[in-house]
Design a protein around this motif. Structure first.
Motif, PDB file in Angstrom:
ATOM      1  N   SER A  64      40.314  40.343  21.433  1.00 31.39           N
ATOM      2  CA  SER A  64      38.037  40.458  21.652  1.00 31.39           C
ATOM      3  C   SER A  64      38.465  41.190  21.687  1.00 31.39           C
ATOM      4  O   SER A  64      39.579  42.382  22.551  1.00 31.39           O
ATOM      5  N   THR A  65      37.266  42.385  22.108  1.00 34.91           N
ATOM      6  CA  THR A  65      37.092  43.241  21.879  1.00 34.91           C
ATOM      7  C   THR A  65      36.342  43.849  23.508  1.00 34.91           C
ATOM      8  O   THR A  65      35.826  43.108  23.738  1.00 34.91           O
ATOM      9  N   VAL A  66      36.246  44.829  23.610  1.00 34.95           N
ATOM     10  CA  VAL A  66      35.616  45.529  25.015  1.00 34.95           C
ATOM     11  C   VAL A  66      34.723  46.594  24.886  1.00 34.95           C
ATOM     12  O   VAL A  66      35.601  47.441  24.420  1.00 34.95           O
ATOM     13  N   ASP A  67      33.703  46.542  24.926  1.00 35.03           N
ATOM     14  CA  ASP A  67      32.891  47.906  24.996  1.00 35.03           C
ATOM     15  C   ASP A  67      32.552  48.779  26.270  1.00 35.03           C
ATOM     16  O   ASP A  67      33.294  49.085  27.126  1.00 35.03           O
ATOM     17  N   ASN A  68      31.528  48.670  27.238  1.00 32.28           N
ATOM     18  CA  ASN A  68      31.214  49.089  28.658  1.00 32.28           C
ATOM     19  C   ASN A  68      31.892  48.112  29.495  1.00 32.28           C
ATOM     20  O   ASN A  68      32.352  46.885  29.430  1.00 32.28           O
ATOM     21  N   GLN A  69      31.025  48.377  30.890  1.00 32.43           N
ATOM     22  CA  GLN A  69      31.672  48.188  31.209  1.00 32.43           C
ATOM     23  C   GLN A  69      30.651  46.572  31.748  1.00 32.43           C
ATOM     24  O   GLN A  69      29.434  46.414  31.329  1.00 32.43           O
ATOM     25  N   TYR A  70      31.620  45.379  31.983  1.00 32.71           N
ATOM     26  CA  TYR A  70      30.486  43.635  31.611  1.00 32.71           C
ATOM     27  C   TYR A  70      30.420  43.110  33.506  1.00 32.71           C
ATOM     28  O   TYR A  70      31.700  43.801  34.831  1.00 32.71           O
ATOM     29  N   SER A  71      30.254  42.346  33.595  1.00 28.34           N
ATOM     30  CA  SER A  71      29.889  41.359  34.751  1.00 28.34           C
ATOM     31  C   SER A  71      30.835  39.849  34.642  1.00 28.34           C
ATOM     32  O   SER A  71      30.562  40.003  33.404  1.00 28.34           O
ATOM     33  N   PHE A  72      30.618  39.648  35.411  1.00 26.15           N
ATOM     34  CA  PHE A  72      30.753  37.943  34.943  1.00 26.15           C
ATOM     35  C   PHE A  72      29.989  37.167  34.177  1.00 26.15           C
ATOM     36  O   PHE A  72      30.034  35.772  33.743  1.00 26.15           O
ATOM     37  N   ALA A  73      28.508  37.205  34.493  1.00 26.39           N
ATOM     38  CA  ALA A  73      27.233  36.998  34.551  1.00 26.39           C
ATOM     39  C   ALA A  73      27.233  37.717  32.310  1.00 26.39           C
ATOM     40  O   ALA A  73      27.701  36.148  31.708  1.00 26.39           O
ATOM     41  N   ASP A  74      28.004  38.370  31.695  1.00 21.92           N
ATOM     42  CA  ASP A  74      28.012  38.922  31.109  1.00 21.92           C
ATOM     43  C   ASP A  74      29.266  37.948  29.587  1.00 21.92           C
ATOM     44  O   ASP A  74      29.312  37.448  29.111  1.00 21.92           O
ATOM     45  N   LEU A  75      29.854  37.364  30.927  1.00 23.12           N
ATOM     46  CA  LEU A  75      31.308  36.606  30.697  1.00 23.12           C
ATOM     47  C   LEU A  75      31.385  35.425  30.074  1.00 23.12           C
ATOM     48  O   LEU A  75      31.493  34.948  29.092  1.00 23.12           O
ATOM     49  N   ALA A  76      29.985  35.278  31.179  1.00 25.74           N
ATOM     50  CA  ALA A  76      29.158  33.271  31.261  1.00 25.74           C
ATOM     51  C   ALA A  76      28.571  33.398  29.582  1.00 25.74           C
ATOM     52  O   ALA A  76      28.827  32.156  28.616  1.00 25.74           O
ATOM     53  N   GLY A 101      38.680  30.436  36.041  1.00 24.12           N
ATOM     54  CA  GLY A 101      37.641  29.800  36.782  1.00 24.12           C
ATOM     55  C   GLY A 101      36.656  30.589  37.744  1.00 24.12           C
ATOM     56  O   GLY A 101      35.154  30.304  37.505  1.00 24.12           O
ATOM     57  N   TYR A 102      36.510  32.516  37.668  1.00 23.54           N
ATOM     58  CA  TYR A 102      35.387  32.774  37.741  1.00 23.54           C
ATOM     59  C   TYR A 102      34.266  32.422  37.161  1.00 23.54           C
ATOM     60  O   TYR A 102      33.418  32.771  37.461  1.00 23.54           O
ATOM     61  N   ALA A 127      34.360  35.721  47.005  1.00 24.83           N
ATOM     62  CA  ALA A 127      34.350  37.155  46.249  1.00 24.83           C
ATOM     63  C   ALA A 127      35.326  37.912  47.169  1.00 24.83           C
ATOM     64  O   ALA A 127      36.073  36.879  47.563  1.00 24.83           O
ATOM     65  N   ASP A 128      35.994  39.028  46.673  1.00 23.67           N
ATOM     66  CA  ASP A 128      37.129  39.933  46.630  1.00 23.67           C
ATOM     67  C   ASP A 128      36.278  39.722  48.788  1.00 23.67           C
ATOM     68  O   ASP A 128      35.359  40.807  48.249  1.00 23.67           O
ATOM     69  N   ASP A 129      37.192  40.848  49.627  1.00 25.75           N
ATOM     70  CA  ASP A 129      37.363  40.876  50.756  1.00 25.75           C
ATOM     71  C   ASP A 129      37.711  42.504  50.250  1.00 25.75           C
ATOM     72  O   ASP A 129      38.064  43.109  48.948  1.00 25.75           O
ATOM     73  N   GLU A 130      36.639  44.065  51.125  1.00 28.33           N
ATOM     74  CA  GLU A 130      37.589  45.513  50.461  1.00 28.33           C
ATOM     75  C   GLU A 130      39.130  44.857  50.241  1.00 28.33           C
ATOM     76  O   GLU A 130      38.973  46.647  49.279  1.00 28.33           O
ATOM     77  N   VAL A 131      39.721  45.119  50.909  1.00 28.44           N
ATOM     78  CA  VAL A 131      41.194  45.172  50.810  1.00 28.44           C
ATOM     79  C   VAL A 131      41.545  44.997  48.935  1.00 28.44           C
ATOM     80  O   VAL A 131      42.347  46.077  48.428  1.00 28.44           O
ATOM     81  N   THR A 132      41.148  43.766  48.522  1.00 32.47           N
ATOM     82  CA  THR A 132      41.597  43.080  47.329  1.00 32.47           C
ATOM     83  C   THR A 132      40.641  43.769  46.514  1.00 32.47           C
ATOM     84  O   THR A 132      40.956  44.007  45.720  1.00 32.47           O
ATOM     85  N   GLN A 133      39.037  44.449  47.139  1.00 27.96           N
ATOM     86  CA  GLN A 133      38.658  45.232  46.158  1.00 27.96           C
ATOM     87  C   GLN A 133      39.287  46.721  45.901  1.00 27.96           C
ATOM     88  O   GLN A 133      40.040  46.766  44.664  1.00 27.96           O
ATOM     89  N   ARG A 134      40.009  46.986  46.646  1.00 29.73           N
ATOM     90  CA  ARG A 134      40.524  48.260  46.688  1.00 29.73           C
ATOM     91  C   ARG A 134      41.538  48.698  45.244  1.00 29.73           C
ATOM     92  O   ARG A 134      41.975  49.139  44.732  1.00 29.73           O
ATOM     93  N   MET A 192      35.578  42.248  38.515  1.00 33.80           N
ATOM     94  CA  MET A 192      36.420  40.927  39.734  1.00 33.80           C
ATOM     95  C   MET A 192      36.315  41.708  40.842  1.00 33.80           C
ATOM     96  O   MET A 192      35.918  40.516  41.947  1.00 33.80           O
ATOM     97  N   ALA A 193      36.664  42.638  40.766  1.00 28.24           N
ATOM     98  CA  ALA A 193      35.966  43.420  42.190  1.00 28.24           C
ATOM     99  C   ALA A 193      34.822  42.776  43.154  1.00 28.24           C
ATOM    100  O   ALA A 193      33.942  42.727  44.045  1.00 28.24           O
ATOM    101  N   GLN A 194      33.066  43.294  41.096  1.00 28.38           N
ATOM    102  CA  GLN A 194      32.369  42.787  41.966  1.00 28.38           C
ATOM    103  C   GLN A 194      31.958  41.210  41.656  1.00 28.38           C
ATOM    104  O   GLN A 194      30.074  41.292  42.431  1.00 28.38           O
ATOM    105  N   ARG A 195      32.386  40.562  41.691  1.00 27.02           N
ATOM    106  CA  ARG A 195      31.740  39.443  41.057  1.00 27.02           C
ATOM    107  C   ARG A 195      31.151  38.304  42.376  1.00 27.02           C
ATOM    108  O   ARG A 195      31.484  38.987  43.305  1.00 27.02           O
ATOM    109  N   ALA A 196      30.331  37.784  41.648  1.00 30.13           N
ATOM    110  CA  ALA A 196      29.526  37.042  43.196  1.00 30.13           C
ATOM    111  C   ALA A 196      30.589  36.019  43.868  1.00 30.13           C
ATOM    112  O   ALA A 196      31.467  35.295  43.251  1.00 30.13           O
TER     113      ALA A 196
END
Ligand code: MLT
Length: 264
Positions: A64-76, A101-102, A127-134, A192-196
């Motif tokens: 699969s290819t990827v272009d711009n940044q995407y969200s989990f809504a885009d993956l769904a 699963g996400y 969702a991730d906490d700040e440490v995981t996001q970083r 993943m860092a931005q997921r709901a």
């Protein structure tokens, strides 16, 4: 036999799909990070005797290819596009492991009416906490500057328990992780860092759901997993002893048996 299918999404991305089995209800398998359809090889073989197995590869992974940044809504939305093309007239069953699963949580939110049964393996609703996001953003940078394997190698300790290190399983994991495109690793980490957070929505999941984890999984450990499973009304919890995060590969026979029992 595994067939390869490519779909072109509206923005021009290719969605690579592996498919196997001609008869029976449809079963989607969604892979973890930073992996591809190969983490499901044992399941594709076992499940395709009774299901039409569809394994879409998430943006940037496998074929699969990827272009711009995407969200989990885009993956769904990608998964829904695949369903419309390959299983338009039926409710589908879906299994997602970890990052897969996400995607399942987001798919449920947007398209829950299309789901028959759901299996959430080695994953979590929060969702991730700040440490995981970083940490994710650091790994994203490292993948782009030093390559996927350099960035992801340190994950191996969390993906596989000690008794699986140095085995053929570790070789198979390394092969997939090293094959992942750096851009795919970076963009998935940002997504993943931005997921709901789905913690508050668990009690509204009406789909019959099986939740699976491994006794030794440090990414989706048993105690919190058992706890959030109990918030899903029609749920079952299944824990494999002496298994870690990659239950599909570590204990494939037990995984397949539990899933087939649940789906039948
Ligand atoms: C996975 O197995 O998909 C990843 O460990 C998920 C994550 O990094 O949260």
């Amino acid at each position: 036999m595994i067939h390869s299918i490519s779909l072109i999404a509206p923005r021009g991305n290719t969605i690579s799909i592996k498919a196997s089995g001609n008869a029976g209800p449809t079963l989607f398998l969604l892979h973890g990070f930073p992996l591809d359809h190969r983490m499901w090889l044992n399941q594709i073989e076992a499940f395709s005797k009774r299901f039409r197995v569809i394994v879409p590869e998430l943006r940037g992974f496998g074929g699969s290819t990827v272009d711009n940044q995407y969200s989990f809504a885009d993956l769904a939305a990608d998964i829904e596009l695949v369903r419309k093309h390959l299983a338009a007239n039926e409710k589908i069953n879906m299994i997602g492991l970890s990052m897969g699963g996400y995607v399942c949580f987001e798919y449920w939110r947007q398209h829950g009416r299309e789901l028959n049964k759901l299996v959430l393996a080695n994953t979590k609703p929060n969702a991730d906490d700040e440490v995981t996001q970083r940490a994710r953003l650091i790994m994203a940078e490292k993948a782009l500057s030093e390559g996927s394997w350099a960035a992801a190698a340190s994950m191996m300790d969390r993906l596989l328990p000690k008794h699986c290190r140095g085995t053929v399983l570790e070789d198979q994991m390394r092969e997939m992780m090293a094959a992942a495109a750096p851009e795919a690793v970076a963009k998935a980490q940002h997504a993943m860092a931005q997921r709901a957070d789905f913690g508050e929505l668990l009690s509204s999941i009406q789909t019959e759901t099986l939740v699976i984890t491994g006794e030794l999984d440090v990414i989706a450990p048993p105690d919190p997993t058992r706890q959030w499973t109990s918030q899903i009304p029609h749920s079952q919890y299944c824990e494999f002893s002496n298994a870690g995060h990659m239950t599909t590969m570590e204990v494939p026979d037990q995984f397949n048996e539990a899933v087939l029992k649940f789906l039948s």
